[in-house]
Design a protein around this motif. Structure first.
Motif, PDB file in Angstrom:
ATOM      1  N   ASP A 216       0.803  -1.218   0.000  1.00  0.00           N
ATOM      2  CA  ASP A 216       0.000   0.000   0.000  1.00  0.00           C
ATOM      3  C   ASP A 216       0.840   1.274   0.000  1.00  0.00           C
ATOM      4  OD1 ASP A 216       1.052  -0.250   2.527  1.00  0.00           O
ATOM      5  OD2 ASP A 216      -0.848  -0.023   3.598  1.00  0.00           O
ATOM      6  N   SER A 217       2.146   1.133  -0.259  1.00  0.00           N
ATOM      7  CA  SER A 217       3.003   2.325  -0.325  1.00  0.00           C
ATOM      8  C   SER A 217       2.605   3.193  -1.509  1.00  0.00           C
ATOM      9  CB  SER A 217       4.471   1.912  -0.477  1.00  0.00           C
ATOM     10  OG  SER A 217       4.950   1.236   0.670  1.00  0.00           O
ATOM     11  N   SER A 218       2.702   4.509  -1.318  1.00  0.00           N
ATOM     12  CA  SER A 218       2.372   5.437  -2.401  1.00  0.00           C
ATOM     13  C   SER A 218       3.424   5.369  -3.499  1.00  0.00           C
ATOM     14  CB  SER A 218       2.292   6.858  -1.857  1.00  0.00           C
ATOM     15  OG  SER A 218       3.583   7.303  -1.449  1.00  0.00           O
ATOM     16  N   ASN A 221       6.553   7.182  -2.559  1.00  0.00           N
ATOM     17  CA  ASN A 221       7.463   6.427  -1.699  1.00  0.00           C
ATOM     18  C   ASN A 221       8.221   5.352  -2.485  1.00  0.00           C
ATOM     19  OD1 ASN A 221       6.770   7.891   0.574  1.00  0.00           O
ATOM     20  ND2 ASN A 221       5.207   6.438   1.248  1.00  0.00           N
ATOM     21  N   THR A 265      -1.029   2.735  -5.731  1.00  0.00           N
ATOM     22  CA  THR A 265      -0.101   2.196  -4.721  1.00  0.00           C
ATOM     23  C   THR A 265       0.853   1.213  -5.390  1.00  0.00           C
ATOM     24  OG1 THR A 265      -1.534   0.338  -4.157  1.00  0.00           O
ATOM     25  CG2 THR A 265      -1.863   2.403  -2.923  1.00  0.00           C
ATOM     26  N   LYS A 267       1.102  -1.915  -5.076  1.00  0.00           N
ATOM     27  CA  LYS A 267       0.436  -3.141  -5.528  1.00  0.00           C
ATOM     28  C   LYS A 267      -0.203  -2.978  -6.904  1.00  0.00           C
ATOM     29  CE  LYS A 267      -2.457  -6.854  -3.680  1.00  0.00           C
ATOM     30  NZ  LYS A 267      -3.275  -7.291  -2.524  1.00  0.00           N
ATOM     31  N   ASP A 268      -0.563  -1.743  -7.252  1.00  0.00           N
ATOM     32  CA  ASP A 268      -1.234  -1.495  -8.530  1.00  0.00           C
ATOM     33  C   ASP A 268      -0.281  -1.608  -9.725  1.00  0.00           C
ATOM     34  OD1 ASP A 268      -3.710  -0.970  -7.290  1.00  0.00           O
ATOM     35  OD2 ASP A 268      -3.078   1.089  -6.864  1.00  0.00           O
TER      36      ASP A 268
END
Length: 321
Positions: A216-218, A221, A265, A267-268
C-alpha cells in the motif's frame, strides 16, 4: 606486400610443423605412459619435475599445471640440483626428467644420484636410447623428426611435444582423481576465474541497500525507495514475503499511461512472480539467469525470506562474465 605474405607463410608453416609433431606423439604412447601415470597417482610423495635449458622452462609450466589440478609438484633445475638443491627430493617423491637428447652433462650427473636415492624416474625425451632413456624406470617418447626452426636448431617442435605430454599426464591424473570444477576453484581463489567458481550471491549483497516497500506504499514512496537504493528496483513485501517487484521501467511506463497517480499504490503497478535466486547460489548461476531472461536484477530469497537484490552491474564489476 610480398614481405607480409612471406611472414604469414612462415607462421603457418611453423604451426603446421608443430601440429604434425604433436599428432605423431599418439603413436608413441604405450605401457610406459600408463605405468608412469599410475606410479604418480599411487605415490605418497610429490612429483618433482626437472630439466635444463628450454626443457627446464617446460618443466616449470608442467609443474604449474599439475599443482593447479591437484597433483602436488615442484620444479627442480637440473643444474642447481647437483649443486645442493637435490635435498628438495624426498624418499617417496617421483621424478620426471625432461631432456630432448637425454645426454646432457647435467643429466648424466643427476640421474645416478636420483637412482641411488631410490626414487622412481620417468624420462620425457626424444631419444629413448640415450643415457636418460636407458637409466629411467619409464620412458615417454617425444621424438620429433625436425624442429620448426629453419636451421633445425632452436627447440620448437621438441619443446611443444614435451609440453603436450605433460598436459596429457595432468589430464589423466585429473580424471583418475575425479577432479571437479569445485576442486579447481580451491586452487584458483583469485581473479575472475576464482570468483566465477566460488563467489556466492550472499557475498555480494549489501544489506543496507535492500530496497523494500509495502503493497500500500504510495507511488512517491516507491520512487524515493528506488532512487535512494540505486538498484533500479524495489521489492514489494507483505508479511515478510516478496509478492512482487517494481522497476524504474515500470515507473516510466506508468507515468506515460497515467495522468493522475495520486490514488495508485505499489500493488497497482508491481510485477508479480519476479525471478529469484538463493543467497547460497553461485553468482555465475545468477548471471546465467539474468542473461537467459534479459533482465538486470534478481530478487534474493532464502526460505521465503527477502534478503536483497542482486544487480547485473555488480556482477560485471567483479569481472565475472
Amino acid at each position: 606486400m610480398i614481405e607480409s605474405k612471406k611472414i604469414l607463410a612462415t607462421a603457418k608453416k611453423t604451426i603446421l610443423s608443430e601440429s604434425h609433431a604433436i599428432a605423431k606423439l599418439v603413436d608413441f604412447l604405450d605401457e610406459n605412459f600408463v605405468n608412469a601415470v599410475e606410479i604418480i597417482y599411487k605415490s605418497k610423495g610429490r612429483l618433482v619435475v626437472t630439466g635444463i635449458g628450454k626443457s627446464a622452462i617446460i618443466a616449470q609450466k608442467i609443474v604449474a599445471t599439475l599443482n593447479s589440478t591437484g597433483t602436488p609438484s615442484l620444479f627442480l633445475h637440473a643444474s642447481e640440483a647437483i649443486h645442493g638443491d637435490l635435498g628438495m627430493v624426498q624418499r617417496d617423491d617421483v621424478v620426471i626428467c625432461i631432456s630432448k637428447s637425454g645426454n646432457s652433462p647435467e643429466i648424466k650427473v643427476l640421474v645416478p644420484l636420483l637412482k641411488r636415492f631410490g626414487n622412481k624416474l620417468i624420462a620425457i625425451t626424444g631419444n629413448t636410447t640415450s643415457f636418460l632413456g636407458k637409466e629411467s624406470d619409464f620412458v615417454l617418447n617425444t621424438y620429433v623428426e625436425t624442429e620448426a626452426c629453419p636451421n633445425n636448431l632452436a627447440p620448437t617442435n621438441s619443446t611443444t611435444a614435451q609440453l603436450v605430454i605433460g598436459d596429457a599426464i595432468a589430464v589423466c591424473l585429473m580424471e583418475m582423481e575425479n577432479f571437479t570444477a569445485e576442486d579447481f576453484a580451491k586452487y584458483h581463489p583469485g581473479g575472475a576465474l576464482g570468483k566465477k567458481l566460488l563467489l556466492r550471491v550472499g557475498n555480494m549483497l549489501e544489506t543496507s541497500h535492500k530496497p523494500i516497500v509495502a503493497p500500500d506504499s504510495s507511488i512517491k514512496n516507491v520512487i524515493v525507495e528506488i532512487s535512494e537504493k540505486r538498484l533500479g528496483v524495489t521489492a514489494v513485501v507483505e508479511n515478510e514475503k516478496v509478492i512482487g517487484i517494481i522497476t524504474d521501467g515500470d515507473i516510466r511506463r506508468m507515468l506515460n499511461k497515467t495522468e493522475n497517480i495520486s490514488g495508485l499504490t505499489a500493488k497497482d503497478i508491481m510485477s508479480i512472480n519476479p525471478k529469484t535466486i538463493k543467497s547460497t547460489d553461485l553468482v555465475s548461476d545468477a548471471l546465467n539467469i539474468l542473461e537467459d531472461f534479459s533482465i538486470t536484477q534478481l530478487v534474493v530469497v532464502d526460505n521465503n525470506e527477502y534478503k536483497g537484490v542482486l544487480h547485473l552491474h555488480d556482477i560485471l564489476k567483479e569481472g565475472i562474465v
